[in-house]
Write an enzyme that holds these catalytic residues in place. Structure first.
Site, PDB file in Angstrom:
ATOM      1  N   ASN A  99       5.960  11.335  58.815  1.00 20.64           N
ATOM      2  CA  ASN A  99       4.831  12.167  58.349  1.00 20.64           C
ATOM      3  C   ASN A  99       3.598  11.443  58.903  1.00 20.64           C
ATOM      4  OD1 ASN A  99       3.550  12.845  54.946  1.00 20.64           O
ATOM      5  ND2 ASN A  99       3.010  13.783  56.871  1.00 20.64           N
TER       6      ASN A  99
ATOM      7  N   ASN B 279       3.334  23.255  48.171  1.00 13.94           N
ATOM      8  CA  ASN B 279       4.320  22.626  49.056  1.00 13.94           C
ATOM      9  C   ASN B 279       5.689  23.032  48.506  1.00 13.94           C
ATOM     10  OD1 ASN B 279       2.420  20.679  50.555  1.00 13.94           O
ATOM     11  ND2 ASN B 279       1.890  20.377  48.408  1.00 13.94           N
TER      12      ASN B 279
ATOM     13  N   CYS C 211       7.832  14.050  52.998  1.00 18.17           N
ATOM     14  CA  CYS C 211       6.691  14.333  52.114  1.00 18.17           C
ATOM     15  C   CYS C 211       6.861  13.468  50.869  1.00 18.17           C
ATOM     16  CB  CYS C 211       6.663  15.825  51.758  1.00 18.17           C
ATOM     17  SG  CYS C 211       5.321  16.248  50.620  1.00 18.17           S
TER      18      CYS C 211
ATOM     19  N   HIS D 264       3.597  21.644  43.830  1.00 20.68           N
ATOM     20  CA  HIS D 264       4.916  21.712  44.477  1.00 20.68           C
ATOM     21  C   HIS D 264       5.800  22.734  43.784  1.00 20.68           C
ATOM     22  CE1 HIS D 264       4.665  18.102  47.062  1.00 20.68           C
ATOM     23  NE2 HIS D 264       3.733  17.776  46.192  1.00 20.68           N
TER      24      HIS D 264
ATOM     25  N   GLU E 275       5.381  21.949  54.012  1.00 21.90           N
ATOM     26  CA  GLU E 275       4.115  21.523  53.416  1.00 21.90           C
ATOM     27  C   GLU E 275       3.009  22.567  53.550  1.00 21.90           C
ATOM     28  OE1 GLU E 275       2.339  17.750  54.034  1.00 21.90           O
ATOM     29  OE2 GLU E 275       4.251  16.700  54.066  1.00 21.90           O
TER      30      GLU E 275
ATOM     31  N   CYS F 131      -1.489  12.731  48.729  1.00 25.22           N
ATOM     32  CA  CYS F 131      -0.511  12.594  49.806  1.00 25.22           C
ATOM     33  C   CYS F 131       0.202  11.253  49.602  1.00 25.22           C
ATOM     34  CB  CYS F 131      -1.208  12.622  51.173  1.00 25.22           C
ATOM     35  SG  CYS F 131      -0.072  12.314  52.539  1.00 25.22           S
ATOM     36  N   GLY F 132       1.483  11.308  49.309  1.00 24.97           N
ATOM     37  CA  GLY F 132       2.237  10.101  48.955  1.00 24.97           C
ATOM     38  C   GLY F 132       2.509   9.185  50.144  1.00 24.97           C
ATOM     39  N   ASN F 133       3.012   9.738  51.242  1.00 24.98           N
ATOM     40  CA  ASN F 133       3.250   8.897  52.433  1.00 24.98           C
ATOM     41  C   ASN F 133       1.925   8.327  52.924  1.00 24.98           C
ATOM     42  OD1 ASN F 133       6.060   9.328  52.615  1.00 24.98           O
ATOM     43  ND2 ASN F 133       5.732  11.296  53.629  1.00 24.98           N
TER      44      ASN F 133
ATOM     45  N   GLY G 263       6.328  15.338  47.684  1.00 27.35           N
ATOM     46  CA  GLY G 263       7.465  16.270  47.599  1.00 27.35           C
ATOM     47  C   GLY G 263       8.700  15.560  47.051  1.00 27.35           C
TER      48      GLY G 263
HETATM   49  N1  LIG Z   1       2.603  14.728  53.287  1.00 28.62           N
HETATM   50  C1  LIG Z   1       2.120  14.570  52.002  1.00 28.62           C
HETATM   51  C2  LIG Z   1       1.470  15.706  51.285  1.00 28.62           C
HETATM   52  C3  LIG Z   1       0.186  16.151  51.996  1.00 28.62           C
HETATM   53  C4  LIG Z   1      -0.582  17.231  51.294  1.00 28.62           C
HETATM   54  C5  LIG Z   1       0.146  18.530  51.185  1.00 28.62           C
HETATM   55  N2  LIG Z   1       0.433  19.143  52.455  1.00 28.62           N
HETATM   56  C6  LIG Z   1      -0.656  19.506  50.304  1.00 28.62           C
HETATM   57  O1  LIG Z   1      -1.257  20.457  50.840  1.00 28.62           O
HETATM   58  O2  LIG Z   1      -0.688  19.312  49.089  1.00 28.62           O
HETATM   59  C7  LIG Z   1       2.871  13.581  51.142  1.00 28.62           C
HETATM   60  O3  LIG Z   1       3.490  12.660  51.710  1.00 28.62           O
HETATM   61  O4  LIG Z   1       2.789  13.652  49.913  1.00 28.62           O
END
Ligand SMILES: N[C@@H](CCC[C@H](N)C(=O)O)C(=O)O
Length: 276
Positions: A13, A192, A219, A161, A210, A75-77, A222
């Site tokens: 990611n 997501n 994610c 999510h 996502e 965003c966790g990653n 996620g």
């Molecule tokens: N890649 C991410 C999440 C990034 C934000 C997501 N696309 C959103 O719109 O909420 C992760 O690693 O959490």
């Protein structure tokens, strides 16, 4: 103006990371889209921005933009890459870092083996807080797409999510059902969408479509949301290994009201500078 940045990733990611503590740049959705373009720009799933905190109790403020230019809550990653970035850039010498996000604080810890462990905060499950349209809170909701109905869990990890359980993640309709659920009217802020295959009570496989990007190799939020959803459905234990297309995360959650813990790697690919 010449701007320095790092290209990083967490399990594939990928991110452009900007230090706006020592540099200045006015970000607009158009500029983010331009930078995120994989042919004409740097290219990324998300742009991560490091800023000074507005709350003196925090070390930094963390802002996140999807490749489509939209600013999002979490965003966790990216959080793991954020921790590595602020140490590599010597913006802090701490191994425990308190970070302000749009939806409250998160806490990052650099482990002895240079992985990053993140206290992602407690998941929000009340439908209005996800946000998800439902009269009462439940572990799953029946959601209609055309003439088909799907059982979906709705979880906020700061960002929204939806999580579905599938038999085989390889065959899951990530690219067809994913975008329809991402923009479903019951997710007013979009969402997501995770497709989770349960292997055992301690192991799952997961693919995530996502919001604002499309399917990514991993994610982090996620993975947290899937473990929360799996536990609410009675399918998972508190400690779960999550296999994503880009690699593996370790997720721990001991139930409602408690924070979700995520542990995994963060990698710097290169440092660059560009005229903007
Ligand atoms: N890649 C991410 C999440 C990034 C934000 C997501 N696309 C959103 O719109 O909420 C992760 O690693 O959490």
């Amino acid at each position: 103006m010449l701007i320095r940045f790092n290209k990083m990733h967490g399990l594939g990611n990928d991110f452009m990371v900007l230090d706006l503590v020592t540099q200045r740049l006015k970000l607009t959705p158009e500029l983010v889209q331009q930078l995120g373009d994989r042919h004409f720009g740097v290219g990324f799933d998300q742009l991560l921005v490091v800023e000074p905190p507005t709350d003196p109790a925090m070390d930094f403020r963390y802002r996140i933009f999807n490749a489509d230019g939209s600013e999002v809550e979490q965003c966790g990653n990216g959080a793991r890459c954020f921790a590595r970035f602020v140490r590599e850039k010597r913006l802090t010498g701490k191994r425990e870092i308190a970070v302000e996000t749009a939806k409250g604080p998160i806490y990052l810890y650099i482990t002895e083996d240079n992985q990053v462990r993140v206290d992602m905060g407690a998941p929000r499950l009340v439908p209005a807080q996800v946000p998800f349209k439902a009269d009462i809170q439940a572990p799953t909701y029946s959601i209609a797409v055309g003439t088909e109905f799907y059982e979906i869990s709705a979880v906020s990890m700061g960002n929204p999510h939806g999580v579905l359980v599938v038999k085989d993640v390889e065959q899951a309709p990530v690219h067809t059902l994913g975008p329809l659920l991402e923009k479903h009217e019951r997710f007013p802020a979009k969402a997501n969408i995770g497709f989770m295959q349960v292997i055992s009570r301690r192991e799952i496989r997961l693919r995530v479509f996502e919001r604002g990007v499309g399917e990514t190799l991993a994610c982090g939020t996620g993975a947290c949301a899937a473990v929360v959803a799996g536990q609410l459905r009675g399918l998972l234990d508190s400690q779960v290994t999550v296999h994503l297309p880009g690699g593996t995360l370790s997720i721990q959650w001991t139930g409602p009201g408690n924070p979700v813990w995520m542990t995994g790697p963060a990698t710097t690919v290169y440092e660059g500078q560009m005229h903007i």
